[in-house]
Design a protein around this motif. Structure first.
Motif, PDB file in Angstrom:
ATOM      1  N   ILE A 166      69.282  37.310   9.723  1.00 56.83           N
ATOM      2  CA  ILE A 166      70.168  37.781  10.648  1.00 56.83           C
ATOM      3  C   ILE A 166      71.219  36.743  11.210  1.00 56.83           C
ATOM      4  O   ILE A 166      72.286  36.896  11.347  1.00 56.83           O
ATOM      5  CB  ILE A 166      69.679  38.544  11.654  1.00 56.83           C
ATOM      6  CG1 ILE A 166      68.999  39.781  10.897  1.00 56.83           C
ATOM      7  CG2 ILE A 166      70.420  39.283  12.811  1.00 56.83           C
ATOM      8  CD1 ILE A 166      68.218  40.694  11.757  1.00 56.83           C
ATOM      9  N   ASN A 172      71.602  44.033   6.497  1.00 56.27           N
ATOM     10  CA  ASN A 172      70.329  44.613   6.154  1.00 56.27           C
ATOM     11  C   ASN A 172      70.093  44.673   4.646  1.00 56.27           C
ATOM     12  O   ASN A 172      69.220  44.288   4.258  1.00 56.27           O
ATOM     13  CB  ASN A 172      70.110  45.971   6.752  1.00 56.27           C
ATOM     14  CG  ASN A 172      69.871  45.934   8.265  1.00 56.27           C
ATOM     15  OD1 ASN A 172      69.605  44.821   8.807  1.00 56.27           O
ATOM     16  ND2 ASN A 172      69.347  47.376   8.856  1.00 56.27           N
ATOM     17  N   VAL A 190      63.824  44.647  11.992  1.00 56.00           N
ATOM     18  CA  VAL A 190      64.595  44.498  13.135  1.00 56.00           C
ATOM     19  C   VAL A 190      64.212  45.270  14.174  1.00 56.00           C
ATOM     20  O   VAL A 190      64.215  44.385  15.502  1.00 56.00           O
ATOM     21  CB  VAL A 190      65.890  44.787  12.484  1.00 56.00           C
ATOM     22  CG1 VAL A 190      67.053  44.814  13.644  1.00 56.00           C
ATOM     23  CG2 VAL A 190      66.552  44.196  11.548  1.00 56.00           C
ATOM     24  N   ASP A 201      70.169  43.299  20.940  1.00 56.72           N
ATOM     25  CA  ASP A 201      70.972  43.846  19.809  1.00 56.72           C
ATOM     26  C   ASP A 201      70.929  42.366  18.829  1.00 56.72           C
ATOM     27  O   ASP A 201      70.126  41.477  19.198  1.00 56.72           O
ATOM     28  CB  ASP A 201      72.253  44.212  19.978  1.00 56.72           C
ATOM     29  CG  ASP A 201      73.143  43.229  21.031  1.00 56.72           C
ATOM     30  OD1 ASP A 201      72.429  42.247  21.009  1.00 56.72           O
ATOM     31  OD2 ASP A 201      73.749  43.742  21.718  1.00 56.72           O
ATOM     32  N   ARG A 202      71.562  42.654  17.732  1.00 59.08           N
ATOM     33  CA  ARG A 202      71.764  41.419  16.751  1.00 59.08           C
ATOM     34  C   ARG A 202      72.366  40.329  17.096  1.00 59.08           C
ATOM     35  O   ARG A 202      71.924  39.241  17.011  1.00 59.08           O
ATOM     36  CB  ARG A 202      72.367  42.044  15.668  1.00 59.08           C
ATOM     37  CG  ARG A 202      71.449  43.161  14.498  1.00 59.08           C
ATOM     38  CD  ARG A 202      72.567  43.681  13.495  1.00 59.08           C
ATOM     39  NE  ARG A 202      72.302  42.699  12.408  1.00 59.08           N
ATOM     40  CZ  ARG A 202      71.350  43.126  11.377  1.00 59.08           C
ATOM     41  NH1 ARG A 202      70.651  44.112  11.520  1.00 59.08           N
ATOM     42  NH2 ARG A 202      71.377  42.335  10.320  1.00 59.08           N
TER      43      ARG A 202
END
Length: 224
Positions: A166, A172, A190, A201-202
């Motif tokens: 990531i 994904n 995740v 969050d990412r």
């Protein structure tokens, strides 16, 4: 359901322009506007928006402090998208560390603003290569934070692999292909990573991955 948005900027014309651009989209509802960081906190408490467009330089209280205070007390899922007239700098990096989910320049094309709001609302990372370059630019000046790196022990080896992917900007689907696992399994990893590390969050995952030393500047051409 529509995405509830609050627009915060000390310039009324800029604030109104962003609100007008967003209101033309059926899936986005502008629920409030504010002109200072202090007003942003009150607006957040009252309207509980899904996304806050936050100017980073304002009188009374800047966007960095407002972001920190809003995210510290929020008991609902809110994302902060930083607005800046400058190229990404240390102030923007600090905002990401404080919990902001991304940033956009104020001259962003109108058609791209709604996309940015949707991406952030969905937990995604805006312009992954630019975000990684910004984070790398400042984390390379820092020594690895042992308190941060020790939190890596909470993750399984597979979760660390997913986190590293990531941080390198993989989706994904790309992670699933790279690690020979199903997309649903990636999504599960995740979710587990976010929970174990207490991240939002990412974007926060990318910051953590670099600050912990899990990935380093230069990994997979971060500057491209």
């Amino acid at each position: 359901m529509s995405i509830r948005v609050a627009v915060v900027d000390d310039q009324a014309l800029v604030r109104g322009g962003f609100a007008m651009v967003l209101r033309i989209h059926d899936d986005i509802e502008v629920v409030a506007e504010a002109g200072t960081g202090l007003q942003a906190i009150e607006v957040a408490r009252q309207h509980r928006p899904d996304v806050i467009l936050m100017d980073i330089r304002m009188p009374e209280m800047d966007g960095l402090e407002a972001t920190s205070r809003i995210l510290a007390e929020a008991d609902w899922n809110v994302r902060v998208l930083i607005l800046t007239t400058f190229d990404p700098d240390e102030y923007v990096y600090k905002a990401l560390r404080a919990g902001a989910s991304g940033f956009v320049l104020k001259d962003i094309p109108p058609e791209e603003l709604a996309t940015a709001v949707r991406t952030v609302a969905d937990g995604g990372v805006l312009a992954p290569s630019i975000t990684r370059r910004l984070i790398g630019q400042f984390t390379e000046r820092l020594t690895v934070d042992t308190a941060v790196s020790s939190r890596l022990e909470r993750l399984t080896d597979r979760e660390q692999e997913v986190l590293a992917a990531i941080a390198r900007g993989s989706s994904n689907a790309e992670i699933a292909e790279e690690l020979f696992i199903g997309p649903a399994t990636v999504k599960s990893h995740v979710s587990s990573i976010l929970t174990k590390l207490g991240l939002r969050d990412r974007a926060q995952m990318v910051v953590f991955a670099y600050e912990s030393g899990l990935v380093e500047v230069g990994d997979h051409d971060i500057g491209q």
